[in-house]
Design an enzyme around this catalytic site. Structure first.
Site, PDB file in Angstrom:
ATOM      1  N   SER A  45      56.453  38.879  45.776  1.00 18.08           N
ATOM      2  CA  SER A  45      56.936  37.934  44.764  1.00 18.08           C
ATOM      3  C   SER A  45      56.126  38.011  43.480  1.00 18.08           C
ATOM      4  CB  SER A  45      56.929  36.505  45.308  1.00 18.08           C
ATOM      5  OG  SER A  45      55.628  36.110  45.680  1.00 18.08           O
ATOM      6  N   ILE A  74      51.120  43.389  42.524  1.00 19.44           N
ATOM      7  CA  ILE A  74      51.405  44.783  42.840  1.00 19.44           C
ATOM      8  C   ILE A  74      52.693  44.911  43.649  1.00 19.44           C
ATOM      9  CG2 ILE A  74      50.591  46.796  44.147  1.00 19.44           C
ATOM     10  CD1 ILE A  74      47.715  45.916  43.346  1.00 19.44           C
ATOM     11  N   SER A 111      42.506  49.518  48.894  1.00 20.06           N
ATOM     12  CA  SER A 111      41.730  49.085  47.729  1.00 20.06           C
ATOM     13  C   SER A 111      40.553  50.024  47.541  1.00 20.06           C
ATOM     14  CB  SER A 111      41.215  47.657  47.940  1.00 20.06           C
ATOM     15  OG  SER A 111      40.305  47.283  46.919  1.00 20.06           O
ATOM     16  N   SER A 166      37.932  48.877  47.349  1.00 22.61           N
ATOM     17  CA  SER A 166      36.991  48.164  48.215  1.00 22.61           C
ATOM     18  C   SER A 166      36.928  48.749  49.618  1.00 22.61           C
ATOM     19  CB  SER A 166      37.366  46.681  48.292  1.00 22.61           C
ATOM     20  OG  SER A 166      37.249  46.069  47.025  1.00 22.61           O
ATOM     21  N   GLN A 214      32.801  39.773  48.895  1.00 21.31           N
ATOM     22  CA  GLN A 214      33.991  40.312  49.562  1.00 21.31           C
ATOM     23  C   GLN A 214      33.656  40.881  50.942  1.00 21.31           C
ATOM     24  OE1 GLN A 214      35.426  43.274  46.832  1.00 21.31           O
ATOM     25  NE2 GLN A 214      36.214  41.782  45.377  1.00 21.31           N
ATOM     26  N   TYR A 259      36.571  40.835  53.055  1.00 21.97           N
ATOM     27  CA  TYR A 259      37.735  41.521  52.489  1.00 21.97           C
ATOM     28  C   TYR A 259      37.614  43.037  52.596  1.00 21.97           C
ATOM     29  CZ  TYR A 259      40.835  43.182  48.693  1.00 21.97           C
ATOM     30  OH  TYR A 259      41.781  43.835  47.941  1.00 21.97           O
ATOM     31  N   LYS A 288      40.293  46.218  54.045  1.00 20.01           N
ATOM     32  CA  LYS A 288      40.892  47.281  53.239  1.00 20.01           C
ATOM     33  C   LYS A 288      40.459  48.661  53.731  1.00 20.01           C
ATOM     34  CE  LYS A 288      43.562  44.919  50.635  1.00 20.01           C
ATOM     35  NZ  LYS A 288      45.025  45.104  50.721  1.00 20.01           N
ATOM     36  N   THR A 335      40.299  47.606  39.815  1.00 15.05           N
ATOM     37  CA  THR A 335      40.405  46.222  39.363  1.00 15.05           C
ATOM     38  C   THR A 335      41.725  46.035  38.628  1.00 15.05           C
ATOM     39  OG1 THR A 335      37.998  46.088  39.159  1.00 15.05           O
ATOM     40  CG2 THR A 335      39.288  44.393  38.046  1.00 15.05           C
ATOM     41  N   ILE A 336      42.640  45.343  39.279  1.00 12.21           N
ATOM     42  CA  ILE A 336      43.985  45.124  38.758  1.00 12.21           C
ATOM     43  C   ILE A 336      44.150  43.633  38.482  1.00 12.21           C
ATOM     44  CG2 ILE A 336      46.441  45.509  39.144  1.00 12.21           C
ATOM     45  CD1 ILE A 336      44.773  48.089  39.271  1.00 12.21           C
ATOM     46  N   ASN A 381      42.838  37.931  41.816  1.00 12.48           N
ATOM     47  CA  ASN A 381      41.522  37.917  41.157  1.00 12.48           C
ATOM     48  C   ASN A 381      41.528  37.243  39.796  1.00 12.48           C
ATOM     49  OD1 ASN A 381      42.742  39.774  39.480  1.00 12.48           O
ATOM     50  ND2 ASN A 381      41.675  41.546  40.321  1.00 12.48           N
TER      51      ASN A 381
END
EC number: 1.1.1.378
Length: 254
Positions: free
Chosen positions: A15, A18, A144, A146, A154, A157, A161, A189-190, A195
């Site tokens: 929704s 990305i 990611s 990451s 993170q 997180y 990933k 970084t998007i 974020n």
């Protein structure tokens, strides 16, 4: 040239961010699209409307990817509507930033369930359908940068990933005999919902921009092209690969 003409593409967490960019990018390349979303109906319906305005069919299916049944339901609804599944883009993810030493157990568990367990069961459900169909398919997971580097806030997180990255490598082996390709994209970084609060800090944002050789942060649309490429027959001999989409950040060590 439309790279996904006649294909049915499923995208999770689509929704916003990305996932939304990938869904619209797929439609621009001729695909019908099923999107999964977890929260607000408005953004999901506007994504559907945008896809339909491109002349493609679209549906939005609400569900929490942390629940394994959501994957089965999502794939079943797509097949009911479009008759098949050609591409799965596993994108849904969360990253509630938090310090390591006092990380709440529920934050760790929720992050793993959404990011890694959710990806696992979505990929599995799509692959099961592709095998039943008998004509292969493509799975693209949004990992990611990451997966390759650490992050102080993170610690819950980055392992998820890395897990998604590894999942694509292993499923590439498991599913190759069925003609199903599995690849990942590793965004840097998007600027997305995940974020936006972190990057509201102007000093942090300028630092991240300076770390990026291309001199800017990424936009969700920067991922659409790589995802469409990996999903398409242009990448017919690409499987088990991981594509960094980070403006050069990863290689900038000095």
């Amino acid at each position: 040239m439309k790279l996904l003409e006649g294909k049915t593409v499923l995208v999770t967490g689509a929704s916003t961010g990305i996932g939304r960019a990938a869904a619209i990018g797929a439609a621009q390349h001729g695909a019908d699209v099923a999107i999964n979303y977890a929260h607000s109906d408005g953004p999901a319906q506007s994504c559907v409307a945008e896809i339909e305005a491109l002349g493609q069919r679209a549906i939005a299916v609400k569900g929490d990817v942390a629940d394994p049944q959501t994957a089965q339901d999502f794939v079943a609804k797509a097949v009911e509507t479009f008759g098949k599944v050609d591409v799965m883009v596993s994108n849904a993810g969360i990253c509630p930033f938090h310090a390591f030493l006092d990380m709440p157990v529920d934050v760790v568990e929720r992050t793993f369930k959404v990011n890694l367990h959710g990806a696992y069961f979505m990929v599995q459900a799509a692959a099961q359908q592709m095998v039943r169909q008998g004509h292969g398919g493509s799975i693209v997971a949004v990992s990611s940068i990451s997966a390759l580097v650490g992050g102080e806030y993170q610690t819950h997180y980055t392992p998820t990933k890395a897990g998604v990255h590894s999942l694509m490598q292993s499923t590439a082996i498991a599913l190759g005999k069925h003609g199903i390709r599995c690849n990942s994209v590793l965004p840097g970084t998007i600027l997305t919902e995940i974020n936006k609060d972190d990057l509201a800090d102007q000093e942090k944002r300028e630092y991240m921009e300076a770390r990026t050789p291309l001199g800017r942060l990424g936009a969700p649309e920067d991922l659409a092209g790589p995802i469409v490429f990996l999903a398409s027959d242009m990448a017919a001999y690409v499987t088990g690969a991981a594509l960094l989409v980070d403006g050069g950040m990863y290689v900038n060590l000095q």
